[in-house]
Design a protein around this motif. Structure first.
Motif, PDB file in Angstrom:
ATOM      1  N   THR A  89       0.807  -1.230   0.000  1.00  0.00           N
ATOM      2  CA  THR A  89       0.000   0.000   0.000  1.00  0.00           C
ATOM      3  C   THR A  89       0.836   1.275   0.000  1.00  0.00           C
ATOM      4  OG1 THR A  89      -0.185  -0.075   2.410  1.00  0.00           O
ATOM      5  CG2 THR A  89      -1.974  -1.104   1.132  1.00  0.00           C
ATOM      6  N   TYR A  90       2.173   1.150   0.034  1.00  0.00           N
ATOM      7  CA  TYR A  90       3.024   2.342  -0.025  1.00  0.00           C
ATOM      8  C   TYR A  90       2.798   3.013  -1.376  1.00  0.00           C
ATOM      9  CZ  TYR A  90       7.011   5.455   0.252  1.00  0.00           C
ATOM     10  OH  TYR A  90       7.798   6.573   0.294  1.00  0.00           O
ATOM     11  N   ALA A  91       2.401   4.271  -1.353  1.00  0.00           N
ATOM     12  CA  ALA A  91       1.988   4.954  -2.585  1.00  0.00           C
ATOM     13  C   ALA A  91       3.023   5.937  -3.127  1.00  0.00           C
ATOM     14  CB  ALA A  91       0.661   5.681  -2.356  1.00  0.00           C
ATOM     15  N   LYS A 102       0.804  10.025   0.414  1.00  0.00           N
ATOM     16  CA  LYS A 102       1.468   8.867  -0.195  1.00  0.00           C
ATOM     17  C   LYS A 102       2.375   8.127   0.792  1.00  0.00           C
ATOM     18  CE  LYS A 102       2.772  11.718  -3.324  1.00  0.00           C
ATOM     19  NZ  LYS A 102       3.328  12.487  -4.417  1.00  0.00           N
ATOM     20  N   ASP A 103       2.861   8.827   1.808  1.00  0.00           N
ATOM     21  CA  ASP A 103       3.778   8.231   2.783  1.00  0.00           C
ATOM     22  C   ASP A 103       3.568   8.947   4.120  1.00  0.00           C
ATOM     23  OD1 ASP A 103       5.901   7.408   4.366  1.00  0.00           O
ATOM     24  OD2 ASP A 103       7.399   7.616   2.785  1.00  0.00           O
TER      25      ASP A 103
END
Length: 176
Positions: free
Chosen positions: A27-29, A146-147
């Motif tokens: 799921t790290y975007a 995103k993080d």
């Protein structure tokens, strides 16, 4: 509003398949390589700032220099703590923190300035803190959702940099 649902079977399967990725999950975007590069620039900035504060700590002189020199030392220690947090995050993301002195000043957002007068030291440190503030704000905006872990770390560091700038500004007798 749609009900929250987790596909725990898929999450478990991905966790097992990608176990070597450590904390960076499916799921790290973010663009991990870009984030690592940006963090290495922030790391260089913190190291340069710590070195500048250390020099100012040892070279500050004059009647009112002792409390300011002690505060420069405290700021140097806080900048080193920021560098440690950034380096830890780089490793969590699968990167290598760049502590190499070669190119440290070119990777840093802030300059290393070594003035002789106490007022000039305070001013140069304030300039560097203001650069760090704007840089961290831009990084926080860029990373966004995103993080969230990196974003929160940067927001924490940003808050300390703002405290430093406020204090340095007070020493110069800011005019609001």
């Amino acid at each position: 509003m749609q009900a929250f649902q987790l596909d725990i079977q898929t999450i478990r399967q991905r966790a097992r398949q990608q176990v070597a990725e450590g904390a960076r999950t499916f799921t790290y975007a973010g663009d991990v390589q870009q984030v690592i590069e940006l963090l290495n620039h922030a790391l260089a900035t913190e190291l340069v700032c710590a070195l500048r504060y250390k020099r100012h700590h040892f070279t500050a002189s004059g009647l009112s220099s002792e409390p300011v020199a002690l505060e420069f030392q405290a700021h140097a220690n806080e900048e080193l703590a920021h560098a440690d947090r950034i380096a830890e995050r780089i490793v969590q993301l699968g990167g290598s923190p760049d502590f190499s002195p070669d190119g440290l000043s070119t990777r840093s957002h802030a300059d290393y300035v070594a003035p002789d007068s106490l007022e000039a030291m305070i001013r140069e440190n304030l300039v560097a803190e203001r650069i760090a503030i704007d840089t961290y704000r831009e990084l926080v905006r860029f990373i966004g959702d995103k993080d969230p872990t990196t974003r929160r770390m940067l927001e924490d560091i940003l808050a300390v940099e703002e405290e430093h700038a406020d204090e340095l500004s007070d020493w110069l007798g800011r005019k609001d």
